[in-house]
Enzyme design. Structure first.
Site, PDB file in Angstrom:
ATOM      1  CB  SER A   1      -0.911   0.027   1.234  1.00 58.61           C
ATOM      2  OG  SER A   1      -1.587  -1.191   1.377  1.00 58.61           O
TER       3      SER A   1
HETATM    4  N1  SAH Z   1      -0.246  -5.168   4.176  1.00 55.93           N
HETATM    5  C1  SAH Z   1       0.413  -5.490   2.942  1.00 55.93           C
HETATM    6  C2  SAH Z   1      -0.471  -5.136   1.748  1.00 55.93           C
HETATM    7  C3  SAH Z   1      -0.736  -6.352   0.975  1.00 55.93           C
HETATM    8  S1  SAH Z   1      -2.000  -6.280  -0.239  1.00 55.93           S
HETATM    9  C4  SAH Z   1       1.779  -4.856   2.850  1.00 55.93           C
HETATM   10  O1  SAH Z   1       2.172  -4.097   3.757  1.00 55.93           O
HETATM   11  O2  SAH Z   1       2.498  -5.127   1.886  1.00 55.93           O
HETATM   12  C5  SAH Z   1      -3.220  -7.320   0.511  1.00 55.93           C
HETATM   13  C6  SAH Z   1      -2.810  -8.728   0.819  1.00 55.93           C
HETATM   14  O3  SAH Z   1      -3.948  -9.405   1.345  1.00 55.93           O
HETATM   15  C7  SAH Z   1      -2.346  -9.556  -0.379  1.00 55.93           C
HETATM   16  O4  SAH Z   1      -1.068 -10.061  -0.137  1.00 55.93           O
HETATM   17  C8  SAH Z   1      -3.386 -10.670  -0.467  1.00 55.93           C
HETATM   18  O5  SAH Z   1      -2.850 -11.897  -0.898  1.00 55.93           O
HETATM   19  C9  SAH Z   1      -3.876 -10.751   0.954  1.00 55.93           C
HETATM   20  N2  SAH Z   1      -5.203 -11.350   1.131  1.00 55.93           N
HETATM   21  C10 SAH Z   1      -6.292 -11.240   0.341  1.00 55.93           C
HETATM   22  N3  SAH Z   1      -7.311 -11.955   0.842  1.00 55.93           N
HETATM   23  C11 SAH Z   1      -6.851 -12.531   1.979  1.00 55.93           C
HETATM   24  C12 SAH Z   1      -7.430 -13.412   2.956  1.00 55.93           C
HETATM   25  N4  SAH Z   1      -8.686 -13.853   2.856  1.00 55.93           N
HETATM   26  N5  SAH Z   1      -6.657 -13.796   3.997  1.00 55.93           N
HETATM   27  C13 SAH Z   1      -5.377 -13.386   4.121  1.00 55.93           C
HETATM   28  N6  SAH Z   1      -4.766 -12.573   3.228  1.00 55.93           N
HETATM   29  C14 SAH Z   1      -5.504 -12.151   2.170  1.00 55.93           C
END
Ligand code: SAH
Length: 272
Positions: free
Chosen positions: A120
């Site tokens: 993000s």
């Molecule tokens: N917080 C992260 C942002 C990642 S984007 C950072 O600092 O880089 C969102 C993430 O959520 C992705 O990696 C995606 O695979 C994950 N995601 C999506 N649905 C999910 C679920 N049901 N359970 C766990 N992770 C999930």
């Protein structure tokens, strides 16, 4: 005039040494095996622009300066909690970014991290973190570990950080990077975060970094009834969502609309 055999052997030796040196240099440059970088798994079907080849894990005067500018220009103006500002200054964001996008590590932008996911925008990470009002000793759960950057920011503020990621390859990379940066005590789990992590509930705070189309009941249930705070984007897939602050007091759940955001979809185990 006859050639001096000793001199030509000497020349050949020098040539061989030079060639060996060149081969070593090329090999280390290609494998990314120089100090400070680690190799990470690559999905064979990933488009090359988002391939995760290696991570630069060294912090330098230059990266610290770039980070300072990011904090001064984009984070300090929107976040008033000095501890969150300090955490944004402390965590080396470039270490969480694939090499292809390293040049943009300190832009206030979301960036691809492979597997169709993104890290993000730093100012949004800071804003969401501030809304959690974390105090030292609080237990916080993140859904969507992704690169691990948000988890590291949380770890700067409290020592009990739990984070769940659904894509195993991303979790492996995050684990390697977090360990290398001394965040080895962040607890990571490969699972569908919809169900939370009941074993360690209740959580003083929960942060969700992918957008579901409704508020997952298990997460509300695992939020502390003593004023637990959850920050979560909710909305339709691939569209603008609303970022909500959810506060739980016993059985009462209060929801405050914060702003419009765009997050990657919250996927379910059966989707993948
Ligand atoms: N917080 C992260 C942002 C990642 S984007 C950072 O600092 O880089 C969102 C993430 O959520 C992705 O990696 C995606 O695979 C994950 N995601 C999506 N649905 C999910 C679920 N049901 N359970 C766990 N992770 C999930």
């Amino acid at each position: 005039m006859q050639d001096n055999p000793f001199r030509s052997t000497n020349l050949a030796l020098r040539f061989m040494l030079l060639a060996t040196l060149l081969i070593c240099l090329i090999a280390s440059g290609c494998s990314g095996a120089e100090t400070g970088a680690i190799s990470t798994p690559v999905a064979p079907d990933e488009p090359s622009a988002t391939r995760v080849l290696n991570r630069q894990l060294q912090d330098s005067e230059d990266t610290r300066e770039q980070r300072q500018r990011l904090v001064d220009n984009y984070i300090a103006p929107v976040v008033s909690d000095a501890r969150v500002v300090a955490a944004s200054q402390a965590v080396p964001r470039h270490c969480f970014i694939p090499t292809e996008s390293l040049d943009y590590a300190y832009y206030d932008h979301a960036l691809p991290i492979g597997y169709g996911q993104t890290i993000s925008q730093p100012s949004l990470v800071a804003t969401m973190t501030e809304l959690l009002e974390l105090e030292d000793g609080d237990r916080v759960l993140e859904i969507g570990t992704g690169s691990g950057y948000q988890a590291a920011i949380l770890r700067e503020l409290t020592d009990e950080v739990y984070s769940i990621e659904i894509i195993p390859q991303l979790l492996d990379i995050a684990r390697e990077v977090l360990d290398a940066l001394d965040y080895g005590d962040i607890h990571l789990l490969r699972a569908d975060g919809y169900n939370g992590w009941p074993e360690y509930a209740p959580y003083d705070a929960i942060i969700v970094t992918a957008a579901p189309d409704h508020l997952p009941t298990p997460l509300v249930e695992q939020l502390s009834p003593e004023g637990g705070r959850m920050v979560i984007p909710i909305g339709p897939v691939g569209n603008v969502q609303t970022l909500w602050l959810v506060i739980r007091q016993q059985d009462e759940v209060q929801m405050e609309r914060i702003m419009s955001v765009v997050f990657v979809p919250f996927t379910r185990e059966q989707d993948s």
